[in-house]
Write a protein that holds these residues in place. Sequence first.
Motif, PDB file in Angstrom:
ATOM      1  N   ARG A  47       0.835  -1.212   0.000  1.00  0.00           N
ATOM      2  CA  ARG A  47       0.000   0.000   0.000  1.00  0.00           C
ATOM      3  C   ARG A  47       0.865   1.255   0.000  1.00  0.00           C
ATOM      4  NH1 ARG A  47      -1.900   3.474   3.808  1.00  0.00           N
ATOM      5  NH2 ARG A  47      -0.844   2.301   5.460  1.00  0.00           N
ATOM      6  N   ARG A  51       1.964   4.388  -3.274  1.00  0.00           N
ATOM      7  CA  ARG A  51       1.868   5.852  -3.242  1.00  0.00           C
ATOM      8  C   ARG A  51       2.938   6.500  -4.106  1.00  0.00           C
ATOM      9  NH1 ARG A  51      -2.830   7.301  -0.328  1.00  0.00           N
ATOM     10  NH2 ARG A  51      -3.229   5.630   1.147  1.00  0.00           N
ATOM     11  N   ASP A  54       3.161   6.999  -9.215  1.00  0.00           N
ATOM     12  CA  ASP A  54       1.764   7.017  -9.666  1.00  0.00           C
ATOM     13  C   ASP A  54       1.701   7.130 -11.192  1.00  0.00           C
ATOM     14  OD1 ASP A  54      -0.867   8.295 -10.418  1.00  0.00           O
ATOM     15  OD2 ASP A  54      -1.194   8.107  -8.262  1.00  0.00           O
ATOM     16  N   LEU A  92      -7.291  11.958  -0.984  1.00  0.00           N
ATOM     17  CA  LEU A  92      -6.604  11.588  -2.216  1.00  0.00           C
ATOM     18  C   LEU A  92      -7.515  10.890  -3.205  1.00  0.00           C
ATOM     19  CD1 LEU A  92      -3.298  10.225  -0.614  1.00  0.00           C
ATOM     20  CD2 LEU A  92      -3.713  12.498  -1.562  1.00  0.00           C
ATOM     21  N   LEU A 190       4.332   8.721   3.755  1.00  0.00           N
ATOM     22  CA  LEU A 190       3.887   8.068   2.522  1.00  0.00           C
ATOM     23  C   LEU A 190       2.385   7.807   2.520  1.00  0.00           C
ATOM     24  CD1 LEU A 190       6.749   5.472   1.903  1.00  0.00           C
ATOM     25  CD2 LEU A 190       6.454   7.746   0.901  1.00  0.00           C
ATOM     26  N   SER A 191       1.821   7.592   3.705  1.00  0.00           N
ATOM     27  CA  SER A 191       0.393   7.281   3.772  1.00  0.00           C
ATOM     28  C   SER A 191      -0.485   8.461   3.399  1.00  0.00           C
ATOM     29  CB  SER A 191       0.027   6.798   5.183  1.00  0.00           C
ATOM     30  OG  SER A 191       0.189   7.847   6.127  1.00  0.00           O
ATOM     31  N   ARG A 194       0.573  11.020  -2.742  1.00  0.00           N
ATOM     32  CA  ARG A 194       0.747  10.287  -3.998  1.00  0.00           C
ATOM     33  C   ARG A 194       1.676  11.121  -4.862  1.00  0.00           C
ATOM     34  NH1 ARG A 194      -2.471   5.953  -4.874  1.00  0.00           N
ATOM     35  NH2 ARG A 194      -4.400   5.757  -3.665  1.00  0.00           N
TER      36      ARG A 194
END
Length: 260
Positions: A47, A51, A54, A92, A190-191, A194
């Motif tokens: 996950r 990110r 993209d 996002l 990072l969470s 993007r």
Amino acid sequence: MARKRERFERIDVPRGGPHRNLIGAVVCVAVFAVAALVVYLVWNRVRLESRLGDANLDDALAAQDAEVVPDGGYVASTDEFECVLLLTADGLEDGATLSAAQILSVNRTQGTAVLANVPVEAKVTVDEEPTTLAELFSSSGYAACVAPLSSAANVSFDHVIVATGDVIEEATGLAGLSPSELIRSASGLLSKLRTDLDAQGLLSLAETLSGIGVANLATAEATLVAETTTDEAGNATETGYQVIDRAQLGVALGLLVPAA
């Protein structure tokens, strides 16, 4: 008279105890817990890695057609620049609301950088239809904003970072990490973003910003001016949209310099 055979229990066969079933259940639970933890860690890593790099942003960057064309009395700077579009929103996913847009212009020749704020009500055009940057973000998503804003600002973006908060200072803190350490050490950062940048690209930008210093970033504001149209009689009428003063922004970012 036949002899009665004696029966002996084998000592190599495990004997059932009063806690045998309980122990078995505990072992099964532990195995499932470990398996679930492994699955979660793998899923979380995938996950976070998703990110980066993209593909939609890669395509959007490739669709840009802006050039730094000098406007009245200016010429393009001969310095080497890296321009990064920073979009900040409350989410996002599709339908999110854009709260801020910034252009980070890194002058690699001079070792300096400028961070310019672009009002989200700035006019952009998509398929010859006018809209605002904020409206386009909400209706079509972050990738759809890249090429139209590039044309409206007359700035060619090298990279894009979309985030749910200010990431400049946090990104600077990544300096010195390796790509493998990035996922482990910067999961929080990072969470919430993007980007088209891969791990090495993000770390390279972090190193650059760290070398310049966040406190040394110059700031600027993109000026908006009312858009007007002129009818056949020569009368000017405002359209209701505000357009970016491209020359002023180019100068602020260092992309344009006064002609000799």
